[in-house]
Scaffold this active site. Structure first.
Site, PDB file in Angstrom:
ATOM      1  N   HIS A 142      31.733-119.580  58.201  1.00  9.68           N
ATOM      2  CA  HIS A 142      32.888-118.948  58.858  1.00  9.68           C
ATOM      3  C   HIS A 142      32.412-118.056  60.011  1.00  9.68           C
ATOM      4  O   HIS A 142      32.929-118.140  61.142  1.00  9.68           O
ATOM      5  CB  HIS A 142      33.645-118.133  57.799  1.00  9.68           C
ATOM      6  CG  HIS A 142      34.781-117.319  58.311  1.00  9.68           C
ATOM      7  ND1 HIS A 142      36.097-117.611  58.045  1.00  9.68           N
ATOM      8  CD2 HIS A 142      34.808-116.171  59.064  1.00  9.68           C
ATOM      9  CE1 HIS A 142      36.875-116.700  58.598  1.00  9.68           C
ATOM     10  NE2 HIS A 142      36.109-115.814  59.233  1.00  9.68           N
ATOM     11  N   GLU A 143      31.413-117.209  59.740  1.00  7.56           N
ATOM     12  CA  GLU A 143      30.925-116.289  60.775  1.00  7.56           C
ATOM     13  C   GLU A 143      30.163-117.022  61.880  1.00  7.56           C
ATOM     14  O   GLU A 143      30.256-116.653  63.052  1.00  7.56           O
ATOM     15  CB  GLU A 143      30.052-115.206  60.145  1.00  7.56           C
ATOM     16  CG  GLU A 143      30.760-114.335  59.118  1.00  7.56           C
ATOM     17  CD  GLU A 143      32.025-113.684  59.649  1.00  7.56           C
ATOM     18  OE1 GLU A 143      32.060-113.344  60.854  1.00  7.56           O
ATOM     19  OE2 GLU A 143      32.985-113.519  58.873  1.00  7.56           O
ATOM     20  N   HIS A 146      32.697-118.302  64.208  1.00  5.51           N
ATOM     21  CA  HIS A 146      33.113-117.249  65.146  1.00  5.51           C
ATOM     22  C   HIS A 146      32.115-117.145  66.298  1.00  5.51           C
ATOM     23  O   HIS A 146      32.498-117.041  67.474  1.00  5.51           O
ATOM     24  CB  HIS A 146      33.171-115.893  64.428  1.00  5.51           C
ATOM     25  CG  HIS A 146      34.450-115.617  63.709  1.00  5.51           C
ATOM     26  ND1 HIS A 146      35.693-115.860  64.253  1.00  5.51           N
ATOM     27  CD2 HIS A 146      34.683-115.074  62.474  1.00  5.51           C
ATOM     28  CE1 HIS A 146      36.631-115.491  63.403  1.00  5.51           C
ATOM     29  NE2 HIS A 146      36.051-115.012  62.308  1.00  5.51           N
ATOM     30  N   GLU A 193      40.901-116.625  62.852  1.00  5.76           N
ATOM     31  CA  GLU A 193      40.410-116.617  61.480  1.00  5.76           C
ATOM     32  C   GLU A 193      40.651-117.961  60.804  1.00  5.76           C
ATOM     33  O   GLU A 193      39.828-118.429  60.005  1.00  5.76           O
ATOM     34  CB  GLU A 193      41.073-115.494  60.681  1.00  5.76           C
ATOM     35  CG  GLU A 193      40.558-114.108  61.009  1.00  5.76           C
ATOM     36  CD  GLU A 193      39.073-113.965  60.696  1.00  5.76           C
ATOM     37  OE1 GLU A 193      38.656-114.314  59.572  1.00  5.76           O
ATOM     38  OE2 GLU A 193      38.329-113.526  61.582  1.00  5.76           O
TER      39      GLU A 193
END
Length: 371
Positions: A142-143, A146, A193
């Site tokens: 997930h990060e 980003h 997100e």
């Protein structure tokens, strides 16, 4: 890649092969609303120059020194299991430069990716202690998503503007102007997100682990007391329940948040995991980075508008249903609104004023609540 050993008390699953996505464009997993905003921003002449100039105002150097001095940097000698996951995630999403990652002492489970010049990933001890190996892998992915999408730049600006709004609250209208920008950035960031959740699924390639991680963030480390299907049913109840008052309250509740609600994220991710787009991506059919310069901002905006229209059309939320009916030219709109807000006050809608009664007739019926 998981090797089946234990790292710092975390037992990993047996090693398994996961698909890599060489040259994958972020457009492959970005939510339409997130993607259209990013494509438009990247097309703006001088966009990079303007935001680089802002870096002088942002406390990025201070943040880097703070994490370096008061957190633990992940490496092949510290938090090695996180270091393996980070390098693995960067390999799967084909992110050439592995961003630095820090573990910060904080009992609250959280993770973030910030930085103007170079992204920094920070995870809290609360999150590390909460999640198992595969759940944590999805969070690291997930990060990394980003970082690959460039979200860290906007997240840093959002943090700065939020802090600035507090400082200038005493200036007439100053806080209002900044908070208008912050509110718009938060709306974009909530969509980003959802994009990063998709990136986490591409890295972990285990939708149940992604669901478990979101469920634990909502309810803590009590998996034996929780059920993924029941958790997803909460999302359906949240969307469809109540009347127009509840719809308004949902909007007010989400406005100050940078993240969507956890049940909503889980439902959105499951929906994407079951889509044809996800299956094609897993089969190796996805847009490449080399094609990004030819990406059309108009097409991205069209996709975004189509996504929002589809969201309104298929939503079970009372307000979204009303909007859909307005777009479809539904009749008795006034009555629909009155019924939607029925019970908002102690008395329901008033009946029309009666004319003169004939002798011997009974009085008017009292108005019915919620009519």
């Amino acid at each position: 890649m998981s090797d089946g050993h234990q790292h710092n008390g975390h037992e990993s699953v047996p090693g398994r092969q996961r698909r890599r996505f060489p040259g994958i464009s972020t457009r492959a997993y970005e939510h339409p609303a997130d993607r259209s905003a990013l494509v438009a921003l990247r097309k703006l002449t001088g966009f990079d120059t303007v935001f680089k100039a802002l870096s002088g105002l942002l406390p990025e150097r201070s943040l880097r020194l703070l994490f370096l001095s008061d957190s633990v940097r992940v490496s092949d000698r510290q938090f090695t299991h996180l270091n393996d996951m980070l390098r693995d995630a960067c390999s799967i999403l084909d992110l050439e430069k592995v961003p630095p990652m820090y573990v910060k002492q904080d009992p609250n489970p959280n993770a973030m990716c910030i930085g103007m010049d170079e992204p920094i990933i920070v995870v809290t001890t609360g999150l590390v202690d909460l999640l198992d190996e595969e759940e944590m892998r999805a969070v690291v992915g997930h990060e990394v998503g980003h970082a690959l999408s460039g979200h860290s730049v906007y997240r840093t600006i959002l943090l700065f503007l939020t802090s600035l709004a507090v400082r200038v609250a005493w200036i007439p209208l100053g806080n209002v102007a900044i908070m208008a920008i912050v509110t718009a950035l938060r709306e974009w960031f909530r969509k980003s997100e959802l994009s990063a959740d998709r990136a986490g699924l591409l890295v972990g390639q285990d939708v149940r682990a992604s669901m478990r991680g979101l469920m634990k963030i909502a309810g803590g480390n009590h998996l034996h007391e929780m059920n993924v299907d029941a958790f997803l049913e909460q999302a359906e109840e949240y969307e469809a329940g109540g009347d127009l008052r509840d719809s308004v309250l949902k909007i007010l509740n989400v406005l100050p948040r940078s993240h969507p609600f956890t049940t909503v994220r889980a439902a959105e991710l499951k929906k994407w995991a079951a889509s044809r787009d996800f299956q094609r991506l897993m089969d190796g059919h996805y847009p490449r980075r080399e094609e990004d310069r030819d990406a059309s901002a108009r097409d991205s905006w069209r996709d975004s508008a189509s996504s929002y229209a589809d969201e309104v059309r298929t939503s079970k939320d009372p307000l979204m249903k009303l909007v859909s009916d307005i777009a479809g030219g539904a009749g008795d709109l006034g009555g629909r609104v009155r019924r939607g807000f029925g019970g908002f006050t102690s008395s329901g809608p008033r009946s029309p004023k009666p004319g003169p009664r004939e002798p011997g007739t009974e009085g008017d019926e009292p108005p019915r609540d919620g009519a």
